[in-house]
Design a protein around this motif. Sequence first.
Motif, PDB file in Angstrom:
ATOM      1  N   ASP A  42       0.813  -1.213   0.000  1.00  0.00           N
ATOM      2  CA  ASP A  42       0.000   0.000   0.000  1.00  0.00           C
ATOM      3  C   ASP A  42       0.846   1.263   0.000  1.00  0.00           C
ATOM      4  N   ASN A  43       2.086   1.170   0.423  1.00  0.00           N
ATOM      5  CA  ASN A  43       2.922   2.355   0.588  1.00  0.00           C
ATOM      6  C   ASN A  43       3.911   2.559  -0.564  1.00  0.00           C
ATOM      7  N   VAL A  44       3.537   2.178  -1.753  1.00  0.00           N
ATOM      8  CA  VAL A  44       4.362   2.454  -2.923  1.00  0.00           C
ATOM      9  C   VAL A  44       3.537   3.247  -3.925  1.00  0.00           C
ATOM     10  N   THR A  45       4.222   4.017  -4.735  1.00  0.00           N
ATOM     11  CA  THR A  45       3.538   4.795  -5.766  1.00  0.00           C
ATOM     12  C   THR A  45       3.297   3.920  -6.990  1.00  0.00           C
ATOM     13  N   GLU A  46       2.695   4.503  -8.008  1.00  0.00           N
ATOM     14  CA  GLU A  46       2.387   3.728  -9.210  1.00  0.00           C
ATOM     15  C   GLU A  46       3.641   3.228  -9.922  1.00  0.00           C
ATOM     16  N   ASP A  47       4.749   3.984  -9.819  1.00  0.00           N
ATOM     17  CA  ASP A  47       5.983   3.553 -10.485  1.00  0.00           C
ATOM     18  C   ASP A  47       6.832   2.627  -9.621  1.00  0.00           C
ATOM     19  N   GLY A  48       6.358   2.276  -8.431  1.00  0.00           N
ATOM     20  CA  GLY A  48       7.056   1.313  -7.591  1.00  0.00           C
ATOM     21  C   GLY A  48       7.949   1.922  -6.528  1.00  0.00           C
ATOM     22  N   GLY A  49       8.093   3.232  -6.508  1.00  0.00           N
ATOM     23  CA  GLY A  49       8.913   3.890  -5.498  1.00  0.00           C
ATOM     24  C   GLY A  49       8.139   4.066  -4.202  1.00  0.00           C
ATOM     25  N   PRO A  50       8.865   4.297  -3.109  1.00  0.00           N
ATOM     26  CA  PRO A  50       8.172   4.479  -1.820  1.00  0.00           C
ATOM     27  C   PRO A  50       7.420   5.808  -1.799  1.00  0.00           C
ATOM     28  N   ASN A  51       6.216   5.784  -1.221  1.00  0.00           N
ATOM     29  CA  ASN A  51       5.482   7.042  -1.111  1.00  0.00           C
ATOM     30  C   ASN A  51       5.964   7.810   0.116  1.00  0.00           C
ATOM     31  N   GLU A  52       5.351   8.932   0.411  1.00  0.00           N
ATOM     32  CA  GLU A  52       5.849   9.800   1.478  1.00  0.00           C
ATOM     33  C   GLU A  52       5.758   9.143   2.846  1.00  0.00           C
ATOM     34  N   TYR A  53       4.780   8.292   3.073  1.00  0.00           N
ATOM     35  CA  TYR A  53       4.648   7.638   4.373  1.00  0.00           C
ATOM     36  C   TYR A  53       5.768   6.633   4.602  1.00  0.00           C
ATOM     37  N   LEU A  54       6.091   5.857   3.583  1.00  0.00           N
ATOM     38  CA  LEU A  54       7.160   4.883   3.710  1.00  0.00           C
ATOM     39  C   LEU A  54       8.511   5.577   3.841  1.00  0.00           C
ATOM     40  N   SER A  55       8.724   6.656   3.113  1.00  0.00           N
ATOM     41  CA  SER A  55       9.964   7.412   3.238  1.00  0.00           C
ATOM     42  C   SER A  55      10.089   8.028   4.632  1.00  0.00           C
ATOM     43  N   LEU A  56       8.997   8.537   5.163  1.00  0.00           N
ATOM     44  CA  LEU A  56       9.007   9.136   6.492  1.00  0.00           C
ATOM     45  C   LEU A  56       9.276   8.096   7.568  1.00  0.00           C
ATOM     46  N   SER A  57       8.755   6.890   7.399  1.00  0.00           N
ATOM     47  CA  SER A  57       8.955   5.854   8.414  1.00  0.00           C
ATOM     48  C   SER A  57      10.396   5.360   8.456  1.00  0.00           C
ATOM     49  N   GLU A  58      11.144   5.554   7.393  1.00  0.00           N
ATOM     50  CA  GLU A  58      12.523   5.073   7.353  1.00  0.00           C
ATOM     51  C   GLU A  58      13.535   6.149   7.729  1.00  0.00           C
ATOM     52  N   THR A  59      13.078   7.364   8.055  1.00  0.00           N
ATOM     53  CA  THR A  59      14.015   8.415   8.457  1.00  0.00           C
ATOM     54  C   THR A  59      14.349   8.282   9.931  1.00  0.00           C
ATOM     55  N   ASN A  60      15.497   8.799  10.312  1.00  0.00           N
ATOM     56  CA  ASN A  60      15.938   8.773  11.697  1.00  0.00           C
ATOM     57  C   ASN A  60      15.665  10.143  12.320  1.00  0.00           C
ATOM     58  N   PRO A  61      14.732  10.235  13.257  1.00  0.00           N
ATOM     59  CA  PRO A  61      14.396  11.540  13.823  1.00  0.00           C
ATOM     60  C   PRO A  61      15.498  12.091  14.750  1.00  0.00           C
ATOM     61  N   TYR A  62      16.443  11.252  15.145  1.00  0.00           N
ATOM     62  CA  TYR A  62      17.483  11.674  16.082  1.00  0.00           C
ATOM     63  C   TYR A  62      18.777  12.100  15.381  1.00  0.00           C
ATOM     64  N   ARG A  63      18.814  11.960  14.066  1.00  0.00           N
ATOM     65  CA  ARG A  63      19.988  12.354  13.311  1.00  0.00           C
ATOM     66  C   ARG A  63      19.971  13.852  13.050  1.00  0.00           C
ATOM     67  N   SER A  64      21.060  14.519  13.295  1.00  0.00           N
ATOM     68  CA  SER A  64      21.069  15.966  13.112  1.00  0.00           C
ATOM     69  C   SER A  64      21.536  16.386  11.746  1.00  0.00           C
TER      70      SER A  64
END
Length: 64
Positions: A42-64
Amino acid sequence: MDLGAIVIVVLLVVVMPVGVLMSMAALAGALGTLIGRDRDLDNVTEDGGPNEYLSLSETNPYRS
């Protein structure tokens, strides 16, 4: 007490609860795998790339 009664009591008190708990653990693992796979699709776009939710879930909030 009869030996058969002791065996039945041991089966009901020890073997049955452990068997139920282990089968529920396997069921939970299978459901988690199926639900996770569905969410990844459900979290991929039509071309197969990650959508904004999947990209956001893989970011590190503690990295500066």
